[in-house]
Design an enzyme around this catalytic site. Structure first.
Site, mmCIF file in Angstrom:
data_model
loop_
_atom_site.group_PDB
_atom_site.id
_atom_site.type_symbol
_atom_site.label_atom_id
_atom_site.label_comp_id
_atom_site.label_asym_id
_atom_site.label_seq_id
_atom_site.Cartn_x
_atom_site.Cartn_y
_atom_site.Cartn_z
ATOM 1 C CG ASN A 9 -1.701 1.267 1.395
ATOM 2 O OD1 ASN A 9 -1.813 2.054 0.454
ATOM 3 N ND2 ASN A 9 -2.280 1.465 2.568
ATOM 4 C CD1 TRP A 10 3.636 1.044 -2.780
ATOM 5 C CD2 TRP A 10 3.435 1.989 -4.809
ATOM 6 N NE1 TRP A 10 4.308 0.263 -3.688
ATOM 7 C CE2 TRP A 10 4.200 0.809 -4.934
ATOM 8 C CE3 TRP A 10 3.177 2.745 -5.961
ATOM 9 C CZ2 TRP A 10 4.714 0.379 -6.153
ATOM 10 C CZ3 TRP A 10 3.682 2.321 -7.183
ATOM 11 C CH2 TRP A 10 4.446 1.143 -7.272
ATOM 12 C CE LYS A 11 0.122 3.350 4.786
ATOM 13 N NZ LYS A 11 -0.021 3.500 6.206
ATOM 14 C CG HIS A 94 -5.951 1.798 5.093
ATOM 15 N ND1 HIS A 94 -5.508 2.746 5.993
ATOM 16 C CD2 HIS A 94 -4.921 0.940 4.905
ATOM 17 C CE1 HIS A 94 -4.261 2.466 6.330
ATOM 18 N NE2 HIS A 94 -3.878 1.374 5.679
ATOM 19 C CD GLU A 96 -2.972 5.403 6.794
ATOM 20 O OE1 GLU A 96 -2.955 5.474 5.555
ATOM 21 O OE2 GLU A 96 -2.035 4.901 7.461
ATOM 22 C CD GLU A 166 -3.855 -2.750 7.289
ATOM 23 O OE1 GLU A 166 -2.715 -2.936 6.883
ATOM 24 O OE2 GLU A 166 -4.517 -1.732 7.020
ATOM 25 N N GLY A 172 1.949 2.074 10.765
ATOM 26 C CA GLY A 172 2.869 3.198 10.620
ATOM 27 C C GLY A 172 3.529 3.630 11.920
ATOM 28 C CB SER A 211 4.827 -1.768 12.078
ATOM 29 O OG SER A 211 4.360 -0.435 12.243
ATOM 30 N N GLY A 232 2.592 -1.323 4.331
ATOM 31 C CA GLY A 232 2.621 0.107 4.029
ATOM 32 C C GLY A 232 4.046 0.587 3.813
ATOM 33 N N GLY A 233 4.631 1.166 4.868
ATOM 34 C CA GLY A 233 5.957 1.784 4.763
ATOM 35 C C GLY A 233 6.997 0.919 4.053
HETATM 36 C C1 PEP Z 1 -1.034 -0.046 5.977
HETATM 37 O O1 PEP Z 1 -1.101 1.138 5.721
HETATM 38 O O2 PEP Z 1 -1.902 -0.816 5.571
HETATM 39 C C2 PEP Z 1 0.094 -0.507 6.783
HETATM 40 C C3 PEP Z 1 0.076 -1.732 7.230
HETATM 41 O O3 PEP Z 1 1.111 0.401 7.017
HETATM 42 P P1 PEP Z 1 2.519 0.103 7.727
HETATM 43 O O4 PEP Z 1 3.028 -1.197 7.160
HETATM 44 O O5 PEP Z 1 3.366 1.267 7.372
HETATM 45 O O6 PEP Z 1 2.242 -0.014 9.182
#
Ligand code: PEP
Length: 250
Positions: A9-11, A94, A96, A166, A172, A211, A232-233
């Site tokens: 997930n490049w956000k 999601h 966010e 999640e 994040g 994470s 994500g990251g």
């Molecule tokens: C996400 O945004 O779905 C996610 C899992 O982010 P991160 O891996 O950065 O925690």
């Protein structure tokens, strides 16, 4: 046996140039691998990334989808538009989106249904906040989030869907759920689905997100009810993302 799936997930990150390089780097690392791997890219890059990953094992996904089919909904992107650009997946719900943009359990369920009208596989994101975990509400929160979709779409709709657990406190933040904490909730989600339909529960892919990194992915993916990850990251770096992807196969 369930297939594993790793989704990036490049956000709201990257430029045309950097995302192009990132996609190419991931494809090069995947080689002719046939495991399931996808990237959910910002809307404006769908066309370009779609072209780059065409004929590769990497699938295209969007980070959201409108809760309506078409019409006067300024700023929204419909499932049929995503379909036109070759999206196989769309994230819905999601945290966010739920936290910053007011997506509710009902609107998430509507987005889930809209995706399926265009044969796009919704990746339904669910999970509890830290406060809810501390109040021991984790199971009831994820059940409520699932129920909203089951009520609108029906349990059979989960034949063509993915669930991503999640925990909001892990997204994040660098705080990953332990392997056991994640497994406990994944197992609960699968059992809850099994209470409605055992066959669907046995086959649905439930991803962990929060994470996840190369150094913790292997332990998480070794858990019996964790079928892959939503990353994500760590998905913004081809090497890290590929290491996470490889660790599911070990
Ligand atoms: C996400 O945004 O779905 C996610 C899992 O982010 P991160 O891996 O950065 O925690």
């Amino acid at each position: 046996m369930r297939r594993s799936l790793v989704v990036g997930n490049w956000k709201m990150n990257g430029t045309r140039a950097s995302t192009e390089l990132l996609a190419k780097g991931i494809i090069a690392g995947l080689g002719s691998d046939i495991g399931d791997c996808a990237v959910c890219v910002p809307y404006v890059f769908l066309a370009e990334i779609g072209e780059i990953i065409k004929n590769s094992p990497l699938a295209l996904g969007a980070q959201n989808v409108a809760d309506k089919a078409s019409g006067a909904y300024t700023g929204e992107v419909s499932a049929s538009m995503l379909n036109e650009f070759g999206c196989r997946y769309a994230l819905v719900g999601h945290s966010e989106r739920r936290t910053y943009y007011g997506d509710t359990n009902l609107s998430v369920a509507e987005r889930f249904c809209q995706a399926q009208t265009q044969n796009i596989i919704p990746i339904l994101c669910i999970g509890e906040t830290l406060d809810q975990r501390e109040q021991e509400q984790t199971f009831s929160v994820v059940e409520e989030q699932l129920d909203a979709v089951i009520e609108l779409a029906g349990i059979n709709a989960f034949n063509a869907a993915v669930i991503a657990y999640e925990p909001v406190w892990a997204i994040g933040t660098g705080k990953t759920a332990s392997d056991e904490q994640a497994q406990e909730v994944h197992q609960h989600i699968r059992a809850y689905i099994a209470g409605k339909d055992q066959t669907i529960a046995d086959k649905i892919q439930i991803l962990y997100g929060g994470s996840a990194k190369p150094d913790n992915a292997k332990g998480l993916f070794a858990m019996p009810d964790i079928d892959g990850g939503l990353i994500g990251g760590a998905s913004l770096d081809a090497d890290s993302f590929l290491k996470i992807y490889q660790s599911i196969k070990q």
